[in-house]
Design an enzyme around this catalytic site. Structure first.
Site, short mmCIF file in Angstrom:
data_model
loop_
_atom_site.label_atom_id
_atom_site.label_comp_id
_atom_site.label_asym_id
_atom_site.label_seq_id
_atom_site.Cartn_x
_atom_site.Cartn_y
_atom_site.Cartn_z
N ILE A 65 2.03 3.72 -9.48
CA ILE A 65 0.65 3.47 -9.06
C ILE A 65 0.56 3.64 -7.54
CG2 ILE A 65 -1.31 1.88 -9.16
CD1 ILE A 65 0.05 0.44 -11.48
N PRO A 66 0.59 4.88 -7.07
CA PRO A 66 0.40 5.08 -5.63
C PRO A 66 -1.01 4.65 -5.24
CG PRO A 66 0.49 7.19 -6.79
CD PRO A 66 0.77 6.13 -7.79
N HIS A 67 -1.12 4.08 -4.06
CA HIS A 67 -2.42 3.57 -3.65
C HIS A 67 -2.56 3.62 -2.13
CE1 HIS A 67 0.50 0.28 -4.05
NE2 HIS A 67 -0.08 -0.23 -2.98
N GLY A 68 -3.81 3.61 -1.71
CA GLY A 68 -4.08 3.65 -0.29
C GLY A 68 -5.49 3.21 0.01
#
Length: 151
Positions: A65-68
């Protein structure tokens, strides 16, 4: 949180391939940028990769779950990509990642950001859901499976 509030069918890809984590983040940034202004993809990639440098966003069982955060974004958005061949994402369980849900939130959304991540981690912790996503035949089927989920 209902996953439907984050997703749009245009931000789902069913058969992606990437030779590296960097390429995966580029692909997810491209998906997240659909519907945003045309120059947002580099900023989205920068946000995702900056977070990834702090530590892997792989949560285990073949899921990441890459997030930014991005300034000027009005609401949280998500994108989903399936990588049938799997890829090394530096997961603690050392399993290749096949399911990637990328999350982008407004820069000032600290509490919402954490709540969304917790909800997504809960959703993707379910073995039955992961199996259905891996077997889905099309982006439309992936979208429907994801819409039916609630934490």
């Amino acid at each position: 949180m209902h996953i439907a509030s984050l997703l749009d069918p245009s931000r789902i890809a069913s058969d992606l391939a990437a030779g590296s984590k960097k390429r995966t983040l580029e692909q997810m940034a491209e998906l997240l940028s659909r519907g945003l202004d045309s120059e947002s993809s580099p900023e989205v990639f920068s946000s995702l990769s900056g977070r990834e440098r702090l530590g892997s966003t792989a949560i285990g069982h073949g899921v990441a779950i890459p997030h930014g955060r991005v300034a000027g974004l009005q609401q949280a958005i998500g994108a989903f990509g399936r990588y049938p061949a799997g890829l090394d994402f530096d997961a603690a369980d050392e399993e290749p990642v096949r399911l990637v849900f990328a999350l982008l939130v407004p820069a000032e959304s600290t509490t919402e950001h954490l709540q969304l991540l917790a909800g997504l981690a809960e959703i993707f912790s379910r073995p039955d859901l992961r199996a259905r996503l891996l077997k889905a035949a099309s982006p439309e089927e992936l979208y429907q499976i994801l819409l039916d989920q609630a934490p």
